[in-house]
Design a protein around this motif. Structure first.
Motif, PDB file in Angstrom:
ATOM      1  N   ILE A 306       0.817  -1.215   0.000  1.00  7.83           N
ATOM      2  CA  ILE A 306       0.000   0.000   0.000  1.00  7.83           C
ATOM      3  C   ILE A 306       0.854   1.271   0.000  1.00  7.83           C
ATOM      4  CG2 ILE A 306      -2.010  -1.051   1.091  1.00  7.83           C
ATOM      5  CD1 ILE A 306      -1.085  -0.020   3.775  1.00  7.83           C
ATOM      6  N   ARG A 307       2.140   1.153   0.399  1.00  9.64           N
ATOM      7  CA  ARG A 307       2.985   2.340   0.383  1.00  9.64           C
ATOM      8  C   ARG A 307       4.450   1.945   0.264  1.00  9.64           C
ATOM      9  NH1 ARG A 307       4.477   6.946   4.965  1.00  9.64           N
ATOM     10  NH2 ARG A 307       5.518   8.330   3.483  1.00  9.64           N
ATOM     11  N   ILE A 308       5.203   2.754  -0.493  1.00 10.02           N
ATOM     12  CA  ILE A 308       6.654   2.604  -0.601  1.00 10.02           C
ATOM     13  C   ILE A 308       7.272   3.922  -0.158  1.00 10.02           C
ATOM     14  CG2 ILE A 308       8.607   2.117  -2.128  1.00 10.02           C
ATOM     15  CD1 ILE A 308       6.607   0.742  -4.022  1.00 10.02           C
ATOM     16  N   ALA A 309       7.968   3.896   0.981  1.00 14.99           N
ATOM     17  CA  ALA A 309       8.619   5.093   1.513  1.00 14.99           C
ATOM     18  C   ALA A 309      10.128   4.880   1.483  1.00 14.99           C
ATOM     19  CB  ALA A 309       8.149   5.364   2.946  1.00 14.99           C
ATOM     20  N   GLN A 310      10.882   5.937   1.235  1.00 15.04           N
ATOM     21  CA  GLN A 310      12.337   5.788   1.183  1.00 15.04           C
ATOM     22  C   GLN A 310      13.017   7.071   1.603  1.00 15.04           C
ATOM     23  OE1 GLN A 310      14.183   5.488  -2.689  1.00 15.04           O
ATOM     24  NE2 GLN A 310      12.396   6.344  -3.738  1.00 15.04           N
ATOM     25  N   ASN A 311      14.286   6.885   1.991  1.00 20.05           N
ATOM     26  CA  ASN A 311      15.164   8.018   2.247  1.00 20.05           C
ATOM     27  C   ASN A 311      16.506   7.697   1.600  1.00 20.05           C
ATOM     28  OD1 ASN A 311      16.599   6.298   4.089  1.00 20.05           O
ATOM     29  ND2 ASN A 311      15.111   6.847   5.705  1.00 20.05           N
ATOM     30  N   GLU A 312      17.537   8.418   1.957  1.00 22.82           N
ATOM     31  CA  GLU A 312      18.832   8.222   1.314  1.00 22.82           C
ATOM     32  C   GLU A 312      19.482   6.886   1.665  1.00 22.82           C
ATOM     33  OE1 GLU A 312      20.248  10.097  -0.971  1.00 22.82           O
ATOM     34  OE2 GLU A 312      18.483  11.396  -0.929  1.00 22.82           O
ATOM     35  N   ASN A 313      19.042   6.247   2.764  1.00 21.69           N
ATOM     36  CA  ASN A 313      19.735   5.051   3.236  1.00 21.69           C
ATOM     37  C   ASN A 313      18.910   3.770   3.189  1.00 21.69           C
ATOM     38  OD1 ASN A 313      22.131   6.543   4.043  1.00 21.69           O
ATOM     39  ND2 ASN A 313      20.872   7.354   5.723  1.00 21.69           N
ATOM     40  N   SER A 314      17.589   3.889   3.091  1.00 15.69           N
ATOM     41  CA  SER A 314      16.767   2.678   3.160  1.00 15.69           C
ATOM     42  C   SER A 314      15.414   2.917   2.507  1.00 15.69           C
ATOM     43  CB  SER A 314      16.575   2.239   4.615  1.00 15.69           C
ATOM     44  OG  SER A 314      15.823   3.212   5.330  1.00 15.69           O
ATOM     45  N   VAL A 315      14.674   1.824   2.381  1.00 19.81           N
ATOM     46  CA  VAL A 315      13.313   1.889   1.853  1.00 19.81           C
ATOM     47  C   VAL A 315      12.425   1.063   2.763  1.00 19.81           C
ATOM     48  CG1 VAL A 315      13.740  -0.050   0.296  1.00 19.81           C
ATOM     49  CG2 VAL A 315      11.860   1.503  -0.177  1.00 19.81           C
ATOM     50  N   THR A 316      11.221   1.559   3.029  1.00 15.70           N
ATOM     51  CA  THR A 316      10.263   0.857   3.883  1.00 15.70           C
ATOM     52  C   THR A 316       8.957   0.665   3.115  1.00 15.70           C
ATOM     53  OG1 THR A 316      11.221   1.761   5.915  1.00 15.70           O
ATOM     54  CG2 THR A 316       8.965   0.913   6.034  1.00 15.70           C
ATOM     55  N   ASP A 351       7.038   7.114  -2.568  1.00 13.15           N
ATOM     56  CA  ASP A 351       7.995   8.209  -2.415  1.00 13.15           C
ATOM     57  C   ASP A 351       9.013   8.114  -3.547  1.00 13.15           C
ATOM     58  OD1 ASP A 351       6.752   9.043  -0.150  1.00 13.15           O
ATOM     59  OD2 ASP A 351       8.222   8.200   1.243  1.00 13.15           O
ATOM     60  N   CYS A 352       8.947   9.033  -4.478  1.00 10.77           N
ATOM     61  CA  CYS A 352       9.891   9.043  -5.600  1.00 10.77           C
ATOM     62  C   CYS A 352       9.898  10.444  -6.191  1.00 10.77           C
ATOM     63  CB  CYS A 352       9.509   8.005  -6.657  1.00 10.77           C
ATOM     64  SG  CYS A 352       7.886   8.268  -7.410  1.00 10.77           S
ATOM     65  N   SER A 353      10.763  10.665  -7.138  1.00  6.20           N
ATOM     66  CA  SER A 353      10.852  11.977  -7.778  1.00  6.20           C
ATOM     67  C   SER A 353       9.584  12.269  -8.577  1.00  6.20           C
ATOM     68  CB  SER A 353      12.065  12.014  -8.710  1.00  6.20           C
ATOM     69  OG  SER A 353      11.861  11.132  -9.811  1.00  6.20           O
TER      70      SER A 353
END
Length: 533
Positions: A306-316, A351-353
């Motif tokens: 239902i959701r893809i979240a990410q930052n510079e070090n990981s993805v949840t 979460d993406c560009s």
């Protein structure tokens, strides 16, 4: 039948020659659209492996996701696959007796085949130049058998031509070749091509046309014993005191052109369908099953992302666990490879560009349908002498494909009794999409009996599949255009922080397994390079 005068334009003559001689020009056009590109496979990936323990989360247990998991694990990455369905394989699936699926709208797809026949709703044939698929099938022990795409004994059919009687593929092809040869010979003899053909070349070309088109001494395409040896016989040569042989009568040019059957020949000339073609023994899901044997222990089924979240070090990734009452859980990893079809992914929170988000939303998905019918006996073999291959028609069935296994056996057998995609420029697929499963079977029977009247007495059961009514794909495959590729393709395939997409939609060979394989291999190679940069 007297020959009706026909005076083709230059455009018509060139089109006729192209239909008969091959598809080199069409191949170039199809490559630009992304449908006929040669496989770029050069062998299994040479991955460096992770620096320390690195975890990769893969979304989707289709062939792209499982191939990625297979190779990443071999390189030392820790891998987990989240799969929305309660089965593996994605669009690489096979329907057999006893299978049940519920499509959007609540209708149940049933398959009650009694014999060993089956229907492949998605991929169903493999071009020999799709090297990645064949290499992995070899490595994973998936046996192959020939797939007969073109059978000269199969039919071409028009509802309005020749009284609705189907014509043999070989007859139409050889008659077009003969008539085109006669027209070209006339042009040479009249000097119409003197500017492009030398005197020496003219003589060689006339000699070749006479043989190639089976022309008589006056360069005419007419019935003869020589033509019987090429086109076939109305009364076949026999033995003993059987009746004398009699060559078959060719179809005149004008009715052949107006029938549209000669245009159906082009279905066999595409580069993708050049012989030999192959299929896995026992159904296309033998390929996905082979990958599952290698990576089943890292697949979690019934996991609806239902959701893809990410930052510079990981993805949840957040997902609903269908196996535990739909409770929401999360998985965190260093990287994420997403093979979810874009038609579904566009509806999720990702979460993406902005450029990536626009690319995901830009690509429409083609519609496609198939109907499989089981019959008591192989009447197409026993009555019509059709052993494998495909018949084409201008009826909404579009095509009937005959099984390439179990030849000459008794008992039930399954025909792929209807199939088309929206990329063919027809509207048939949308009509079939509005039908219930039973209505599709009824329609396939009603239309198919106009080609094979044995349908009425031999029918046992049927099944169907419409890709726009499948909630986990919402269509069959990514339908790219040149403009869409120029605007979005590179962005779609680039690694976006910790996320990279893969699947047939991220390839220049959409709709084919090879596209999924090559996309997955390219994604893991670039991920590995980024990991070790």
């Amino acid at each position: 039948m007297a020959m009706t005068p026909f005076h083709p334009s230059r455009r018509q003559l060139l089109a006729m020659i192209g239909q008969v001689a091959g598809a080199a020009a069409m191949y170039q056009a199809m490559t630009s659209l992304g449908f006929a590109a040669e496989s770029g496979y050069s062998g299994e990936p040479d991955l460096q492996g992770p620096r320390g323990r690195r975890r990769v989360l893969i979304l989707g247990a289709g062939v792209a996701g499982m191939l990625a998991a297979y190779e990443l694990r071999r390189a030392g990455y820790a891998v987990k696959i989240l799969e929305y369905q309660d089965r593996i394989g994605g669009r690489c699936l096979t329907l057999r007796g006893g299978d049940r699926y519920t499509e959007m709208g609540g209708h149940e797809i049933t398959c009650d085949f009694e014999g060993d026949g089956y229907l492949n709703p998605g991929p169903w044939r493999l071009p020999v130049h799709h090297r990645a698929v064949f290499d992995y099938c070899r490595r994973l022990g998936v046996p192959m058998q020939p797939f007969i795409n073109k059978n000269n004994k199969a039919y071409l059919h028009s509802a309005t031509a020749f009284g609705g009687q189907p014509q043999r593929v070989g007859h139409v092809e050889k008659d077009m070749r003969g008539h085109v040869s006669e027209l070209l010979a006339k042009s040479l003899n009249q000097g119409d091509l003197d500017e492009t053909v030398s005197v020496e070349d003219r003589e060689k070309l006339l000699e070749g046309l006479k043989e190639w088109g089976v022309l008589d001494s006056n360069y005419r395409y007419r019935v003869s014993d020589e033509l019987g040896d090429v086109r076939g016989w109305e009364i076949r040569p026999g033995g003993g005191l059987m009746p004398d042989k009699k060559p078959s009568q060719p179809i005149d040019l004008s009715p052949l052109l107006h029938s549209g059957l000669w245009d159906q020949l082009f279905n066999f000339h595409d580069y993708l369908f050049e012989p030999p073609m192959f299929e896995p023994v026992g159904g296309m899901d033998r390929i996905s099953d082979a990958f599952a044997r290698e990576v089943a222990d890292v697949i979690q089924l019934n996991a609806r992302v239902i959701r893809i979240a990410q930052n510079e070090n990981s993805v949840t990734v957040s997902y609903e666990d269908g196996g535990r009452g739909g409770t929401v859980h999360q998985e965190t990893a260093d990287w994420c490879i997403c093979t979810i079809p874009l038609s579904v992914l566009v509806q999720l929170e990702v979460d993406c560009s902005d450029a990536m988000r626009k690319a995901i939303a830009a690509v429409p998905y083609a519609s496609a349908f198939k109907v499989g019918l089981e019959f008591r006996r192989r009447f197409w073999e026993q009555d019509d002498w059709i052993m494998g291959g495909i018949s084409y028609t201008d009826l909404p069935l579009v095509q009937i494909a005959y099984p390439n296994y179990g030849f000459l056996s008794d008992g039930p057998a399954v025909l792929q009794a209807a199939y088309d995609t929206s990329t063919a420029g027809r509207t048939f697929t949308y009509s079939w999409s509005t039908m219930t499963p039973q209505e599709r079977i009824d329609a396939a029977l009603a239309l198919g009996r106009r080609i094979h009247p044995q349908y009425d007495t031999e029918f046992m059961s049927g099944t169907s599949w419409v890709w726009h009514r499948v909630d986990w794909s919402l269509g069959c495959y990514g339908e790219w255009t040149d403009d869409l590729r120029d605007a979005h393709y590179k962005t779609l395939c680039e690694i976006d922080h910790r996320l990279v997409l893969a699947g047939e939609h991220c390839s220049h060979i959409p709709a084919w397994l090879e596209g999924s394989f090559l996309s997955a291999l390219d994604a893991i190679r670039r991920l590995d390079e980024r990991e070790n940069a």
